[in-house]
Design a protein around this motif. Sequence first.
Motif, PDB file in Angstrom:
ATOM      1  N   TRP A  35      46.175  17.548  60.413  1.00 45.88           N
ATOM      2  CA  TRP A  35      45.358  16.931  61.458  1.00 45.88           C
ATOM      3  C   TRP A  35      43.890  16.921  61.034  1.00 45.88           C
ATOM      4  O   TRP A  35      43.208  15.905  61.162  1.00 45.88           O
ATOM      5  N   ALA A  36      43.399  18.047  60.519  1.00 44.96           N
ATOM      6  CA  ALA A  36      41.994  18.137  60.111  1.00 44.96           C
ATOM      7  C   ALA A  36      41.671  17.114  59.025  1.00 44.96           C
ATOM      8  O   ALA A  36      40.655  16.412  59.103  1.00 44.96           O
ATOM      9  N   PHE A  37      42.535  17.003  58.021  1.00 44.55           N
ATOM     10  CA  PHE A  37      42.261  16.045  56.946  1.00 44.55           C
ATOM     11  C   PHE A  37      42.409  14.604  57.443  1.00 44.55           C
ATOM     12  O   PHE A  37      41.677  13.723  56.995  1.00 44.55           O
ATOM     13  N   SER A  38      43.305  14.365  58.387  1.00 44.01           N
ATOM     14  CA  SER A  38      43.466  13.001  58.919  1.00 44.01           C
ATOM     15  C   SER A  38      42.228  12.544  59.683  1.00 44.01           C
ATOM     16  O   SER A  38      41.983  11.347  59.810  1.00 44.01           O
ATOM     17  N   LEU A  39      41.452  13.500  60.199  1.00 42.34           N
ATOM     18  CA  LEU A  39      40.209  13.168  60.906  1.00 42.34           C
ATOM     19  C   LEU A  39      39.028  12.998  59.961  1.00 42.34           C
ATOM     20  O   LEU A  39      37.917  12.712  60.399  1.00 42.34           O
ATOM     21  N   GLY A  40      39.263  13.201  58.672  1.00 45.76           N
ATOM     22  CA  GLY A  40      38.210  12.991  57.688  1.00 45.76           C
ATOM     23  C   GLY A  40      37.455  14.238  57.271  1.00 45.76           C
ATOM     24  O   GLY A  40      36.453  14.133  56.553  1.00 45.76           O
ATOM     25  N   TYR A  41      37.923  15.416  57.707  1.00 44.09           N
ATOM     26  CA  TYR A  41      37.258  16.636  57.247  1.00 44.09           C
ATOM     27  C   TYR A  41      37.460  16.775  55.739  1.00 44.09           C
ATOM     28  O   TYR A  41      38.502  16.419  55.209  1.00 44.09           O
ATOM     29  N   ARG A  42      36.452  17.279  55.054  1.00 46.99           N
ATOM     30  CA  ARG A  42      36.480  17.424  53.604  1.00 46.99           C
ATOM     31  C   ARG A  42      37.085  18.745  53.156  1.00 46.99           C
ATOM     32  O   ARG A  42      37.506  18.887  52.027  1.00 46.99           O
TER      33      ARG A  42
END
Length: 126
Positions: A35-42
Amino acid sequence: IDQLHGSIEIGAIMLAPSLSRTAAGTEALILQIRWAFSLGYRRVEWTCDPHNAASMRAAQRLGFSFELTQRQRYATKGRNRDKACFAICDGAEWAAVDAQQRAWLEPTNFDDAGQQRQALSTLTAP
């Protein structure tokens, strides 16, 4: 959550005993990371007390890389407390960890009783 720098931290995890050390509990954590990576977190960070061996093992099993221990980061309950930091970064690192996690979650990795055939830790080992 540090939106400015694209970083999100997972810490203070408490799973019910019925979820601890289960495929469902592991999948819940995997979904949080995804979920975090899907939101664009690096970067997704996992922090814990270095005396918490179970949490340290869980971070590594999920594919996090150990980065550092911040000494005397907190003072709680009358003692200095260190903070161990692990991370997964976007790009090639996340792509590799995501593939390992997806392979572990494949239905063929579990027998009829729901027991894993291959441990996640063998897929994510450095």
